[in-house]
Design an enzyme around this catalytic site. Sequence first.
Site, PDB file in Angstrom:
ATOM      1  N   HIS A 151      -0.290  29.384 -13.980  1.00 19.50           N
ATOM      2  CA  HIS A 151      -0.668  30.468 -13.087  1.00 19.50           C
ATOM      3  C   HIS A 151      -1.450  29.952 -11.877  1.00 19.50           C
ATOM      4  O   HIS A 151      -2.481  29.298 -12.016  1.00 19.50           O
ATOM      5  CB  HIS A 151      -1.519  31.470 -13.877  1.00 19.50           C
ATOM      6  N   GLU A 199       3.556  30.833 -17.603  1.00 13.38           N
ATOM      7  CA  GLU A 199       2.615  31.924 -17.375  1.00 13.38           C
ATOM      8  C   GLU A 199       3.238  33.263 -17.741  1.00 13.38           C
ATOM      9  O   GLU A 199       4.454  33.462 -17.616  1.00 13.38           O
ATOM     10  CB  GLU A 199       2.115  31.941 -15.936  1.00 13.38           C
ATOM     11  N   SER A 245      -1.741  36.112  -7.517  1.00 17.52           N
ATOM     12  CA  SER A 245      -2.001  36.930  -8.701  1.00 17.52           C
ATOM     13  C   SER A 245      -2.198  38.397  -8.312  1.00 17.52           C
ATOM     14  O   SER A 245      -1.310  38.994  -7.706  1.00 17.52           O
ATOM     15  CB  SER A 245      -3.217  36.366  -9.439  1.00 17.52           C
TER      16      SER A 245
END
Length: 297
Positions: free
Chosen positions: A268, A238, A147
Amino acid sequence: MLQQVLEATLRTTMMRLVRPFLTPAVPVALQRTLITQAYRSSTPPRGCRFERDTISGVPATRSTFGENTNGAILYLHGGGYIIGSSSTHRGITGHLAKVSGCQVIVPDYRLAPEHPFPAALDDAETVYMALLEQGFQPGQIAVAGDSAGGGLSVALAMRLRDRQVPLPSSITVFSPWIDLTQQQLYSPEREPVLQAPWTEKAAKLYAGSESLTNPLISPAFGDLTNLPPLLIQVGSEEILLNDAERLASLAKRDDVQTTLEVFNSLWHVFQVHSGQLDRATDAIAAAGAHIKHHLAD
């Protein structure tokens, strides 16, 4: 059949126990506490060891499994630059240590809003340089992250290249966040984890007075030339799917050896469920293979 049931259960868990807290309405301090509790379901493999350390002034956790003689992975955790820690990511880094044969170093880089850009990047660079000073050759170091940590991994490589510092052997990113302007967010039919208002607020908190188009904040606006071999993994459910696909396109444009793996119907950073969900375990195994393939002998 059991895996299908587990996948549905995990998706529901993320939607009920994680997504509701990732909203601007919840204070950042409370988000940090709640997400720490939510990550307790992400467990490392048996036999994995964790050691607290301080590396050139940056707190960190070292994850090891077995002898770990192959090298080191500098792992940059996710959390929108405002939440997350080396503790929340013990599950994913423990499994990565097992499949790679490397020790995994996870710095607790400074978080926004208390410490906006470039604090996180500075801390990541500090730890990388310290690993070189400890005797690791660049070819013995891999960089990975998820991320925001995925975007930070790419930004770190860009800064090292621009400063003519020897680069790591490879980069591995899970669901990377590379465009904090959010101009091209994907719109999946369902998104079990992230909410766009939360990532928008996190982006502003991290960038502070800097432009969101600064390439070291949003690598989508940068030049990736001469970066190490890159593995990108992302789920189809996502809002950062486009970020991952754009990163792959940009890297290939700049002649970076690149592999993009899209996992249908997963969410995610699904890799946190490694050891439970077979597809997550397989994804981590592929990441470990990528890292081992590019490590220097």
